[in-house]
Design a protein around this motif. Sequence first.
Motif, PDB file in Angstrom:
ATOM      1  N   ILE A  54       0.837  -1.213   0.000  1.00  0.00           N
ATOM      2  CA  ILE A  54       0.000   0.000   0.000  1.00  0.00           C
ATOM      3  C   ILE A  54       0.863   1.252   0.000  1.00  0.00           C
ATOM      4  O   ILE A  54       0.592   2.224  -0.719  1.00  0.00           O
ATOM      5  N   THR A  55       1.922   1.247   0.783  1.00  0.00           N
ATOM      6  CA  THR A  55       2.816   2.410   0.814  1.00  0.00           C
ATOM      7  C   THR A  55       3.452   2.652  -0.544  1.00  0.00           C
ATOM      8  O   THR A  55       3.543   3.799  -1.025  1.00  0.00           O
ATOM      9  N   PHE A  56       3.883   1.570  -1.207  1.00  0.00           N
ATOM     10  CA  PHE A  56       4.508   1.704  -2.525  1.00  0.00           C
ATOM     11  C   PHE A  56       3.545   2.351  -3.521  1.00  0.00           C
ATOM     12  O   PHE A  56       3.911   3.304  -4.222  1.00  0.00           O
ATOM     13  N   TYR A  57       2.302   1.855  -3.578  1.00  0.00           N
ATOM     14  CA  TYR A  57       1.368   2.386  -4.570  1.00  0.00           C
ATOM     15  C   TYR A  57       0.908   3.795  -4.225  1.00  0.00           C
ATOM     16  O   TYR A  57       0.648   4.603  -5.125  1.00  0.00           O
ATOM     17  N   LEU A  58       0.808   4.120  -2.940  1.00  0.00           N
ATOM     18  CA  LEU A  58       0.481   5.499  -2.579  1.00  0.00           C
ATOM     19  C   LEU A  58       1.555   6.463  -3.057  1.00  0.00           C
ATOM     20  O   LEU A  58       1.258   7.520  -3.636  1.00  0.00           O
ATOM     21  N   VAL A  59       2.813   6.102  -2.836  1.00  0.00           N
ATOM     22  CA  VAL A  59       3.914   6.952  -3.292  1.00  0.00           C
ATOM     23  C   VAL A  59       3.957   7.005  -4.811  1.00  0.00           C
ATOM     24  O   VAL A  59       4.137   8.075  -5.414  1.00  0.00           O
ATOM     25  N   PHE A  60       3.775   5.848  -5.445  1.00  0.00           N
ATOM     26  CA  PHE A  60       3.846   5.767  -6.915  1.00  0.00           C
ATOM     27  C   PHE A  60       2.798   6.668  -7.567  1.00  0.00           C
ATOM     28  O   PHE A  60       3.105   7.473  -8.453  1.00  0.00           O
ATOM     29  N   TYR A  61       1.534   6.552  -7.124  1.00  0.00           N
ATOM     30  CA  TYR A  61       0.472   7.342  -7.748  1.00  0.00           C
ATOM     31  C   TYR A  61       0.551   8.811  -7.343  1.00  0.00           C
ATOM     32  O   TYR A  61       0.121   9.685  -8.102  1.00  0.00           O
ATOM     33  N   ALA A  62       1.079   9.093  -6.179  1.00  0.00           N
ATOM     34  CA  ALA A  62       1.283  10.492  -5.786  1.00  0.00           C
ATOM     35  C   ALA A  62       2.295  11.163  -6.704  1.00  0.00           C
ATOM     36  O   ALA A  62       2.110  12.312  -7.127  1.00  0.00           O
ATOM     37  N   VAL A  63       3.369  10.433  -7.040  1.00  0.00           N
ATOM     38  CA  VAL A  63       4.377  10.981  -7.957  1.00  0.00           C
ATOM     39  C   VAL A  63       3.772  11.175  -9.344  1.00  0.00           C
ATOM     40  O   VAL A  63       4.003  12.197 -10.004  1.00  0.00           O
TER      41      VAL A  63
END
Length: 295
Positions: A54-63
């Motif tokens: 979840i942390t990875f995808y939150l950061v990925f989509y935020a970028v």
Amino acid sequence: MAGKSNGTDVGHMAEWVRAPPPTGPWLHRVGKAIYNPDEKSFLGRTPKRWGIVITFYLVFYAVLALMFATCMGGLLLSLNKDRPTYTLDQSLIGSNPGVTARPLSVTGEIKIDHSDANSTNEYVDQLNEFFAPYVTDPLYGHGECVPADNFGYPDTPCLLLKLNRIIDWEPHYYNDAASLPEDFPTELVDHIKNLTTPAERSRVWAWCWDENQRVELEYPWGRALPAFQTYKAGATHRNPIVAVRLKQVSNSTVIRCRLLAKNIIYNKSLKEPSGYARVIINVVSGTPSNGETIE
């Protein structure tokens, strides 16, 4: 030392190696696939692994969102709110305005049925809506081809012609009576030559003809568009229009109309037409109001 190292590696690998699929009844296996109490995992992942994903995808989509917002912001800052970036030949539209005739028909033809009093109501309604902004303008409408006479429908229908709007386009007039193109009709050439001032001759001229040479045409508002105003971005002035009327339509026919200026390029090809509007008028059996029977 080697044995101790191998033992440590095996221990770390054991944390990530998946266990064999559970055995037992089908419902038991499904339940364990959803939640495994031994591993405390949900859908095959422990809370720790779910947290990492979840942390990875939150950061990925935020970028991604930040990159998209940056690109859109840069694009909007580069645009002029008052006019398009590219106009005329630099634009995809080009600098050759299209010629449009009203009314338009979904089927591609105007159908007139003299036995049905309502057959042309849709065309009259469309013209009323189109002509509404011009009603109070003294340049338009001189008793004919106006709402008061139903734009001539059904017996002597009118077509309203206009140029499609292209920002910054200005017509190059045929205002030299001595050097008009050879393909101009005689009556138009004579009309232009009889005008006394360059201002009167500096007009976008209308020329319509019946491809089947059956119907006589006339121009109740005159042979040209009213004084032309250059289309500017944000301008509120209306497209100039001109009317052509078909006198006593009793047969199906095809009307072709051109608006004439040096920089309105005429291409009569049906595949890539330009510089003209082509209107098919289909008259079905019936009796016009004057009592003439249509065969």
